[in-house]
Motif scaffolding. Sequence first.
Motif, PDB file in Angstrom:
ATOM      1  N   ALA A   1       0.845  -1.192   0.000  1.00 11.60           N
ATOM      2  CA  ALA A   1       0.000   0.000   0.000  1.00 11.60           C
ATOM      3  C   ALA A   1       0.879   1.240   0.000  1.00 11.60           C
ATOM      4  O   ALA A   1       1.556   1.533   0.984  1.00 11.60           O
ATOM      5  CB  ALA A   1      -0.921  -0.006   1.218  1.00 11.60           C
ATOM      6  N   ALA A   2       0.876   1.959  -1.130  1.00 12.96           N
ATOM      7  CA  ALA A   2       1.658   3.187  -1.242  1.00 12.96           C
ATOM      8  C   ALA A   2       0.823   4.356  -0.748  1.00 12.96           C
ATOM      9  O   ALA A   2      -0.335   4.521  -1.135  1.00 12.96           O
ATOM     10  CB  ALA A   2       2.079   3.418  -2.692  1.00 12.96           C
ATOM     11  N   ILE A   3       1.423   5.181   0.107  1.00  9.10           N
ATOM     12  CA  ILE A   3       0.728   6.349   0.640  1.00  9.10           C
ATOM     13  C   ILE A   3       0.726   7.453  -0.407  1.00  9.10           C
ATOM     14  O   ILE A   3       1.773   7.811  -0.955  1.00  9.10           O
ATOM     15  CB  ILE A   3       1.419   6.858   1.918  1.00  9.10           C
ATOM     16  N   PHE A   4      -0.442   7.991  -0.680  1.00 11.47           N
ATOM     17  CA  PHE A   4      -0.580   9.058  -1.674  1.00 11.47           C
ATOM     18  C   PHE A   4      -1.186  10.258  -0.939  1.00 11.47           C
ATOM     19  O   PHE A   4      -2.367  10.276  -0.615  1.00 11.47           O
ATOM     20  CB  PHE A   4      -1.496   8.604  -2.818  1.00 11.47           C
ATOM     21  N   LYS A   5      -0.365  11.265  -0.673  1.00 11.85           N
ATOM     22  CA  LYS A   5      -0.805  12.411   0.110  1.00 11.85           C
ATOM     23  C   LYS A   5      -1.461  13.481  -0.764  1.00 11.85           C
ATOM     24  O   LYS A   5      -1.312  13.485  -1.984  1.00 11.85           O
ATOM     25  CB  LYS A   5       0.375  13.008   0.870  1.00 11.85           C
ATOM     26  N   ASN A   6      -2.161  14.396  -0.106  1.00 10.05           N
ATOM     27  CA  ASN A   6      -2.815  15.483  -0.833  1.00 10.05           C
ATOM     28  C   ASN A   6      -1.812  16.336  -1.600  1.00 10.05           C
ATOM     29  O   ASN A   6      -2.126  16.871  -2.665  1.00 10.05           O
ATOM     30  CB  ASN A   6      -3.615  16.353   0.137  1.00 10.05           C
ATOM     31  N   GLY A   7      -0.589  16.454  -1.066  1.00 11.30           N
ATOM     32  CA  GLY A   7       0.439  17.215  -1.779  1.00 11.30           C
ATOM     33  C   GLY A   7       0.808  16.594  -3.104  1.00 11.30           C
ATOM     34  O   GLY A   7       1.046  17.300  -4.090  1.00 11.30           O
ATOM     35  N   ARG A   8       0.838  15.277  -3.162  1.00 12.09           N
ATOM     36  CA  ARG A   8       1.144  14.596  -4.433  1.00 12.09           C
ATOM     37  C   ARG A   8      -0.012  14.759  -5.407  1.00 12.09           C
ATOM     38  O   ARG A   8       0.190  14.867  -6.614  1.00 12.09           O
ATOM     39  CB  ARG A   8       1.419  13.114  -4.190  1.00 12.09           C
ATOM     40  N   TRP A   9      -1.230  14.751  -4.873  1.00 12.63           N
ATOM     41  CA  TRP A   9      -2.384  15.024  -5.745  1.00 12.63           C
ATOM     42  C   TRP A   9      -2.219  16.392  -6.409  1.00 12.63           C
ATOM     43  O   TRP A   9      -2.449  16.540  -7.603  1.00 12.63           O
ATOM     44  CB  TRP A   9      -3.684  14.976  -4.941  1.00 12.63           C
ATOM     45  N   MET A  10      -1.783  17.391  -5.641  1.00 11.10           N
ATOM     46  CA  MET A  10      -1.647  18.737  -6.178  1.00 11.10           C
ATOM     47  C   MET A  10      -0.548  18.811  -7.239  1.00 11.10           C
ATOM     48  O   MET A  10      -0.656  19.589  -8.189  1.00 11.10           O
ATOM     49  CB  MET A  10      -1.368  19.726  -5.050  1.00 11.10           C
TER      50      MET A  10
END
Length: 605
Positions: A224-233
Amino acid sequence: MTDVQNNTIQFKHIAPKIPSLVTNLHNVIKGLVLANQTNPDKNHGLAWCIERAVKRNPDGIAIKSDQGAMTYREFNQQANQVAHFLLSQGYQIGDTAAVMIDNRAELLICVAALAKIGVAAAMVNTAQTQKVLAHSINIVKPKGVIVGSELHQSIDDIRDQINIEQDHFFVVPEGDIPSVEGYRNLLAEASNSPRHNPDESKKVRRDDPLFYIYTSGTTGLPKAAIFKNGRWMKAFGTFGFIVARLGKQDTLYSTLPLYHATGLVVLWGSALAGSSAFAIRRKFSASQFWDDCRKYDATCIGYVGELCRYLINLPESPQDKQHNVTKMIGNGLRPGIWKGFKQRYGITGVHELYASSEGNVGFSNIFNFDCTVGFSPMPYAIVKYDKEADQPIRDEQGYLQAVNKGEIGLLIGEICPKAPFDGYNDPEKSKACIIENAFKKGDRYFNTGDLMRNMGFRHAQFVDRVGDTFRWKGENVSTTEVEHIVSEHGDVAESVCYGVEIQDTNGRAGMVAITPKASVNFDPNKILSHLQSELPSYAIPVFVREQQQLQTTGTFKYQKHTLKDEAFNPEKVTDKLWALLPGEKAYTQINNNLYQKIQSGDYRF
């Protein structure tokens, strides 16, 4: 040809592209600002992007599907109701909920609702069952499960293996199904909740986890790779404003599974950036693809893996260019069909990208060159790599060495505030991906595991996965290269190459599984001369397997592990098998007797 005829890009190729970027300078600047924001206290993320799109285009269509259309206002209100309801059930920033729903509007509503209250959505692969499914859910320790009624049986089968309170199993019914026994109807219970944006959406920060995206594990179990809101941006700013450049009048059509980052982040994010419509389909259908594009008035399509090969293998039709699609966004378009696909379907822009769910470096084809993953503003390096030792090469001082322009090496991304590495939920797995002291003491780089060609001007061309290269006859064989050459033959619909072991030989012999085109009476010897003219002798497949359909994952990646395990053993394989025996000039069909002779050493490969 202005792209990669000599595998390099020069200024004379870049210069003609600059005016189009200048024309779009406002969006480029906005995209760069959004993508490169590093302030951890900034209220940015998926919730912010959705609410921005609603303000810009409240009555415009947000979602199109076979269920109908939904405006941005309607979408946002339903997401808000679910968000408020989950808050009333004790969900809060930092929690996780496992989400397992097919591609339908309700999936995006639930993901949006969770994002608005800072709850990470673990995007479970809808094909998973039994042990693998239980593992995927347990490793993220979710507070609850949200499952589509079409998939609830998979959860039922492992319900006693996951540690979740019984009243936190929610179902999202489909069609006329009012409820499912043992589950709470999420949308029905949320129907009386407030429709306004929850205050919590303003409290979500860039460092808060947004998704868990599952990637293949070396043990066979997902990570499970963590995908943060910063990466979304970063994706939102780059692909939405600089690459896709969609507007309110556009529709982006995608058949890709939304549990995968390409569909969920790149494509949906590009639609949200333009306040555009996002048209989705439950599962990919080659025969219905262009009909859907016409039905939804699509102007842009998403692709991944072999989707484009399936489309180009369709019988030619007078309707091939009768659509409004002008551009496509995705990854994995093979160089062998790149230009033919554009020409046949009238596509002018192929915006290939490179990224990974867990990685910290990405490329995008903003200049619309052919056969490249494009340009990257991120801090990265392409370094010399020893395939036999399976590690990057260090010099006498112990540091890595960058390859020259036109050369191939391992892609690594510098871990820094501009490009953080969020990693996996398992710290040990994250640590294994990090290279320390690469160019100086104390620096840290993410090892992508991908071989790239340095094309110059911060452009690259994907060459191979490190694990997809095998050694035979003392030489390194690129599976990607072999697949490209095999698939160029007119009898071949698709192919996948891999290495297999022969007893008492060094390395792995090349094997290729081929799906012939419809109505072709397949004979591997018809393509042998083609292979001999295009490949070095050590790269010509020793074994050939004919398959009517190659097995792929939900994102069209070939399931090589099964092919490798079955290899050329006729007791494991019902398909036809052939071997190019030493000294022979043609392939011989394999039976049990020939297989035993090969494995007993009767032939000196």
